[in-house]
Write a protein that holds these residues in place. Structure first.
Motif, PDB file in Angstrom:
ATOM      1  N   PHE A  34       0.859  -1.280   0.075  1.00 23.98           N
ATOM      2  CA  PHE A  34       0.169   0.405  -0.288  1.00 23.98           C
ATOM      3  C   PHE A  34       0.807   1.217  -0.190  1.00 23.98           C
ATOM      4  CE2 PHE A  34       0.512  -1.166   4.334  1.00 23.98           C
ATOM      5  CZ  PHE A  34       0.292   0.418   4.901  1.00 23.98           C
ATOM      6  N   GLN A  35       0.048   2.229  -0.672  1.00 22.66           N
ATOM      7  CA  GLN A  35       1.052   3.563  -0.764  1.00 22.66           C
ATOM      8  C   GLN A  35       0.067   4.632  -0.861  1.00 22.66           C
ATOM      9  OE1 GLN A  35       3.826   4.388  -1.637  1.00 22.66           O
ATOM     10  NE2 GLN A  35       5.159   2.187  -1.195  1.00 22.66           N
ATOM     11  N   ASN A  63      -6.843  15.514  -7.924  1.00 18.01           N
ATOM     12  CA  ASN A  63      -5.547  15.087  -9.111  1.00 18.01           C
ATOM     13  C   ASN A  63      -5.410  13.738  -8.833  1.00 18.01           C
ATOM     14  OD1 ASN A  63      -4.806  14.757  -6.254  1.00 18.01           O
ATOM     15  ND2 ASN A  63      -2.996  14.730  -6.436  1.00 18.01           N
ATOM     16  N   ILE A  64      -4.741  13.110  -9.930  1.00 15.67           N
ATOM     17  CA  ILE A  64      -5.007  11.769 -10.284  1.00 15.67           C
ATOM     18  C   ILE A  64      -3.741  11.268  -9.497  1.00 15.67           C
ATOM     19  CG2 ILE A  64      -4.312   9.931 -11.537  1.00 15.67           C
ATOM     20  CD1 ILE A  64      -6.033  11.837 -13.625  1.00 15.67           C
ATOM     21  N   ASP A  65      -2.784  10.224  -9.016  1.00 19.19           N
ATOM     22  CA  ASP A  65      -1.310   9.793  -8.868  1.00 19.19           C
ATOM     23  C   ASP A  65      -0.924   8.407  -9.550  1.00 19.19           C
ATOM     24  OD1 ASP A  65      -0.613  10.632  -6.200  1.00 19.19           O
ATOM     25  OD2 ASP A  65      -2.020  10.946  -5.098  1.00 19.19           O
ATOM     26  N   VAL A  66      -0.014   9.094 -10.558  1.00 17.25           N
ATOM     27  CA  VAL A  66       0.455   7.720 -10.770  1.00 17.25           C
ATOM     28  C   VAL A  66       1.485   6.969 -10.186  1.00 17.25           C
ATOM     29  CG1 VAL A  66       1.548   6.929 -13.180  1.00 17.25           C
ATOM     30  CG2 VAL A  66       0.355   8.952 -13.073  1.00 17.25           C
ATOM     31  N   PHE A  67       1.714   5.432 -10.233  1.00 23.19           N
ATOM     32  CA  PHE A  67       1.771   4.162  -9.880  1.00 23.19           C
ATOM     33  C   PHE A  67       2.939   3.399 -11.409  1.00 23.19           C
ATOM     34  CE2 PHE A  67      -0.804   6.064  -6.290  1.00 23.19           C
ATOM     35  CZ  PHE A  67       0.208   6.123  -5.235  1.00 23.19           C
ATOM     36  N   SER A  68       3.630   2.786 -10.893  1.00 25.43           N
ATOM     37  CA  SER A  68       4.262   1.771 -11.725  1.00 25.43           C
ATOM     38  C   SER A  68       3.981   0.573 -10.574  1.00 25.43           C
ATOM     39  CB  SER A  68       5.362   1.942 -11.518  1.00 25.43           C
ATOM     40  OG  SER A  68       6.653   1.588 -10.370  1.00 25.43           O
ATOM     41  N   LEU A  69       3.185  -0.477 -11.518  1.00 23.95           N
ATOM     42  CA  LEU A  69       3.356  -1.683 -10.233  1.00 23.95           C
ATOM     43  C   LEU A  69       4.079  -3.229 -10.311  1.00 23.95           C
ATOM     44  CD1 LEU A  69       0.959  -3.217  -8.501  1.00 23.95           C
ATOM     45  CD2 LEU A  69      -0.642  -3.973 -10.905  1.00 23.95           C
ATOM     46  N   ASN A  70       5.019  -3.904 -10.367  1.00 22.50           N
ATOM     47  CA  ASN A  70       5.678  -4.733 -10.657  1.00 22.50           C
ATOM     48  C   ASN A  70       4.562  -5.844 -10.193  1.00 22.50           C
ATOM     49  OD1 ASN A  70       6.458  -5.282  -8.062  1.00 22.50           O
ATOM     50  ND2 ASN A  70       7.704  -4.696  -7.471  1.00 22.50           N
ATOM     51  N   ARG A  71       5.838  -6.837 -10.740  1.00 27.49           N
ATOM     52  CA  ARG A  71       5.179  -8.752 -10.993  1.00 27.49           C
ATOM     53  C   ARG A  71       4.603  -9.245  -9.360  1.00 27.49           C
ATOM     54  NH1 ARG A  71       9.177 -12.761 -14.031  1.00 27.49           N
ATOM     55  NH2 ARG A  71       7.410 -14.167 -13.266  1.00 27.49           N
ATOM     56  N   GLU A  72       5.460  -8.383  -8.784  1.00 27.88           N
ATOM     57  CA  GLU A  72       5.443  -8.687  -7.026  1.00 27.88           C
ATOM     58  C   GLU A  72       4.497  -8.045  -6.117  1.00 27.88           C
ATOM     59  OE1 GLU A  72       8.322  -8.296  -7.645  1.00 27.88           O
ATOM     60  OE2 GLU A  72       8.956 -10.596  -8.176  1.00 27.88           O
ATOM     61  N   GLY A  73       3.163  -7.365  -7.436  1.00 26.28           N
ATOM     62  CA  GLY A  73       1.969  -6.061  -6.393  1.00 26.28           C
ATOM     63  C   GLY A  73       2.842  -4.930  -5.854  1.00 26.28           C
ATOM     64  N   LYS A  74       3.995  -4.934  -5.756  1.00 26.59           N
ATOM     65  CA  LYS A  74       4.704  -3.776  -5.564  1.00 26.59           C
ATOM     66  C   LYS A  74       4.388  -2.223  -6.140  1.00 26.59           C
ATOM     67  CE  LYS A  74       5.933  -5.604  -2.028  1.00 26.59           C
ATOM     68  NZ  LYS A  74       5.724  -6.086  -0.511  1.00 26.59           N
ATOM     69  N   THR A  76       4.984   1.674  -6.542  1.00 27.62           N
ATOM     70  CA  THR A  76       5.925   2.806  -6.737  1.00 27.62           C
ATOM     71  C   THR A  76       5.945   4.204  -7.485  1.00 27.62           C
ATOM     72  OG1 THR A  76       7.584   0.996  -7.185  1.00 27.62           O
ATOM     73  CG2 THR A  76       8.439   4.074  -7.722  1.00 27.62           C
ATOM     74  N   PRO A  77       5.208   5.395  -6.591  1.00 32.28           N
ATOM     75  CA  PRO A  77       4.982   6.508  -6.690  1.00 32.28           C
ATOM     76  C   PRO A  77       5.788   6.697  -8.344  1.00 32.28           C
ATOM     77  CG  PRO A  77       5.200   6.693  -4.578  1.00 32.28           C
ATOM     78  CD  PRO A  77       6.297   5.043  -5.378  1.00 32.28           C
ATOM     79  N   ILE A  78       5.292   7.482  -9.064  1.00 36.20           N
ATOM     80  CA  ILE A  78       5.407   8.606 -10.688  1.00 36.20           C
ATOM     81  C   ILE A  78       5.491   9.228 -10.407  1.00 36.20           C
ATOM     82  CG2 ILE A  78       5.918   8.195 -13.104  1.00 36.20           C
ATOM     83  CD1 ILE A  78       5.385   5.157 -13.182  1.00 36.20           C
ATOM     84  N   SER A  79       4.420   9.916 -10.481  1.00 36.13           N
ATOM     85  CA  SER A  79       4.195  11.800 -10.308  1.00 36.13           C
ATOM     86  C   SER A  79       2.061  11.774  -9.963  1.00 36.13           C
ATOM     87  CB  SER A  79       4.416  11.874 -12.142  1.00 36.13           C
ATOM     88  OG  SER A  79       3.431  10.967 -13.022  1.00 36.13           O
ATOM     89  N   ASN A  80       2.164  12.750 -10.090  1.00 37.32           N
ATOM     90  CA  ASN A  80       0.513  13.349  -9.943  1.00 37.32           C
ATOM     91  C   ASN A  80       0.430  14.484 -11.160  1.00 37.32           C
ATOM     92  OD1 ASN A  80       0.986  15.350  -7.990  1.00 37.32           O
ATOM     93  ND2 ASN A  80       2.002  14.637  -6.932  1.00 37.32           N
ATOM     94  N   ASN A 122       6.715   6.726 -19.171  1.00 39.24           N
ATOM     95  CA  ASN A 122       6.894   6.530 -17.660  1.00 39.24           C
ATOM     96  C   ASN A 122       5.834   5.971 -16.910  1.00 39.24           C
ATOM     97  OD1 ASN A 122       6.656   9.493 -17.786  1.00 39.24           O
ATOM     98  ND2 ASN A 122       7.733   9.621 -16.238  1.00 39.24           N
ATOM     99  N   GLY A 123       4.604   6.495 -17.557  1.00 41.06           N
ATOM    100  CA  GLY A 123       3.480   6.576 -17.205  1.00 41.06           C
ATOM    101  C   GLY A 123       2.792   7.773 -16.500  1.00 41.06           C
ATOM    102  N   SER A 124       3.220   8.372 -17.037  1.00 47.72           N
ATOM    103  CA  SER A 124       2.727   9.808 -15.950  1.00 47.72           C
ATOM    104  C   SER A 124       1.697  10.907 -17.477  1.00 47.72           C
ATOM    105  CB  SER A 124       4.180  10.724 -16.599  1.00 47.72           C
ATOM    106  OG  SER A 124       5.224  11.573 -16.950  1.00 47.72           O
TER     107      SER A 124
END
Length: 507
Positions: A34-35, A63-74, A76-80, A122-124
């Motif tokens: 969770f983040q 606003n909108i928050d952007v995260f990356s999601l890895n194969r372990e379900g973690k 990582t914040p990228i931008s908002n 980068n997803g942003s």
């Protein structure tokens, strides 16, 4: 294919079906991460795969928050990214590829506008277009978006709530711009007042759209044509026998073999104050349930099955239904609830029978923020909290249930305090921690005290607490409970370090 290879293939196929059948009978949710989010709550969550990367978009007020999601379900914040007029919330969000470009379309609910963002590598996000509500359209209090791809063009369907209800269609251009095609004002026949859920299916070359009317207490069927225009097919309202649609909310669907189903949930009007914005305050509460409709040859819906809520399910205040997986024989669905504060897993058979599986009490209410996402062979659910005091987004893996019979969960918290922390502050922190037992009923036991080890391996940690839970539900409720969050906020400034470990043990 030679005989030997063919035989191996058939055996492997049979084994895969057997394994899937066994797994699907006993699936459970396990939180992976969770983040924090920058908005004060999460209203909507969506996700998108761009190349080899996976991204999560959490929309809240402003606003909108952007995260990356890895194969372990973690995560990582990228931008908002700030919404138009700093309004929102970002209620409806859908990501899609239009003519080779990836876009995120956002319904800015109280901004009365639809925003188009280009999804960067980068997803942003980069806003490229915005269309505001007019007298001709129904974008005011926009809530739900649905992209429909036709042979030559793609279209964005938009549904709203309250002042100017109706259904609108816009053509999506390659640069993300939207041009108006058709709008249909709500009336006493169709169910488009408060479109909080939409679903699309193509059957033998024909495209059909299904909308749920929150205020209308029903669901409507539409035929969509190649040029984006649409017409109504049939409409089904609430009753107390073979459908539960008072406050129609989430709408989704799935195809199993040759059967096409639409699955509809509702957040019953009893969960709102009568006479607030509920148009028909003289309703009768007839329980909670998830309704399954079968799609006929002409696209019209027919009532098929209802899964009714009982003491073994968590279906009160359904706000989102996500298809986790489907293999042609059966589908796994996840139902997010605002009032039960849970995610309920269900199985839909090819015959259209919906049966409950396991559920996880998340410890927070889910409004519209639930999204299913698959990475390789792993299924995840991403959930956001509607609570204004939480401000988090969490990920859960859908996996075979682990047998915890006869076991309890120990939650070990080791703390050290900053040098400037006074003894009075430390004593108050310890007392507040131990008092959580009186604030959170799900805690079986809590104990703790000052470190007394003389081995020299304590790494500066001075206090240790052990919290006992009887199951996963209790840990989730504790983690996101207001009393726990208040404790973290209160003692956070004097904490010099924390080490947390959990383990299961015999009772």
């Amino acid at each position: 294919m030679n005989t030997m290879k063919k035989g191996v293939f058939i055996i492997a196929l049979l084994l895969s079906k057997i394994c899937l059948s066994q797994v699907s009978n006993d699936l459970m949710l396990y939180r992976k991460d969770f983040q924090n989010i920058s908005a004060n709550n999460t209203v909507t969550v969506t996700s998108y795969k761009k190349g080899d990367s996976h991204f999560v978009y959490a929309g809240g007020f402003g606003n909108i928050d952007v995260f990356s999601l890895n194969r372990e379900g973690k995560l990582t914040p990228i931008s908002n990214h700030e919404l138009y007029k700093k309004k929102g919330p970002a209620r409806g969000m859908v990501a899609d590829n239009i003519g080779g470009t990836d876009f995120l379309f956002v319904a800015n609910k109280h901004g009365d506008a639809i925003e188009t963002f280009k999804i960067l590598n980068n997803g942003s996000l980069e806003r490229v277009f915005l269309v505001e509500d007019t007298d001709e359209t129904h974008l005011g209090t926009a809530i739900t978006l649905q992209v429909i791809h036709m042979n030559q063009s793609s279209y964005l369907f938009i549904g709203g709530l309250e002042d100017t209800p109706g259904l609108s269609c816009f053509k999506i251009h390659g640069d993300g711009k939207l041009t108006h095609v058709q709008s249909l004002k709500d009336n006493e026949t169709i169910h488009t007042d408060g479109i909080i859920g939409m679903y699309t299916v193509k059957i033998k070359g024909k495209t059909f759209l299904y909308t749920g009317g929150f205020q209308d207490n029903g669901i409507s069927s539409f035929r969509v044509y190649e040029n984006g225009t649409f017409k109504n097919i049939n409409n089904i309202g609430d009753n107390t026998t073979d459908r539960f649609l008072t406050g129609t909310y989430p709408v989704t669907g799935v195809t199993l073999e040759n059967n096409h189903y639409v699955i509809v949930g509702h957040r019953h009007h009893k969960y709102y104050k009568r006479g607030n914005f509920i148009k028909r305050p003289n309703f009768v509460y007839h329980g909670d349930g998830v309704s399954v409709f079968k799609i006929g040859k002409n696209g019209a819906l027919k009532p098929h099955f209802v899964l009714k809520d009982d003491e073994n399910t968590k279906l009160q205040g359904q706000t989102r239904i996500e298809v986790v997986s489907a293999n042609g024989e059966e589908a796994i669905l996840a139902v997010g609830t605002r009032d039960d504060e849970s995610i309920q897993l269900c199985k839909l058979s090819k015959e259209g029978i919906l049966t409950p599986m396991n559920y996880l009490e998340t410890g927070f209410s889910i409004y519209y923020g639930l999204r299913s996402h698959r990475i390789e062979d792993t299924n995840y659910l991403i959930a956001g909290s509607f609570r204004f005091d939480l401000g988090k987004v969490a990920t859960y893996q859908v996996a075979p249930k682990i047998d915890r019979a006869g076991k309890v969960l120990r939650h070990i918290v080791n703390l050290k305090y900053k040098e400037e922390a006074t003894q009075d502050q430390i004593d108050e922190a310890v007392e507040t921690f131990l008092n959580l037992k009186n604030e959170i009923p799900e805690i079986v036991n809590i104990e703790g005290g000052l470190n007394d080890s003389t081995e020299g391996h304590s790494n500066g940690f001075t206090h240790c607490f052990t919290v006992t839970f009887k199951n996963e539900h209790a840990r989730e409720i504790y983690l996101f409970h207001k009393a726990h969050l208040d404790l973290v906020s209160k003692i956070g400034p004097i904490i010099g370090g924390v080490l947390v470990m959990d383990y299961w043990t015999e009772k």
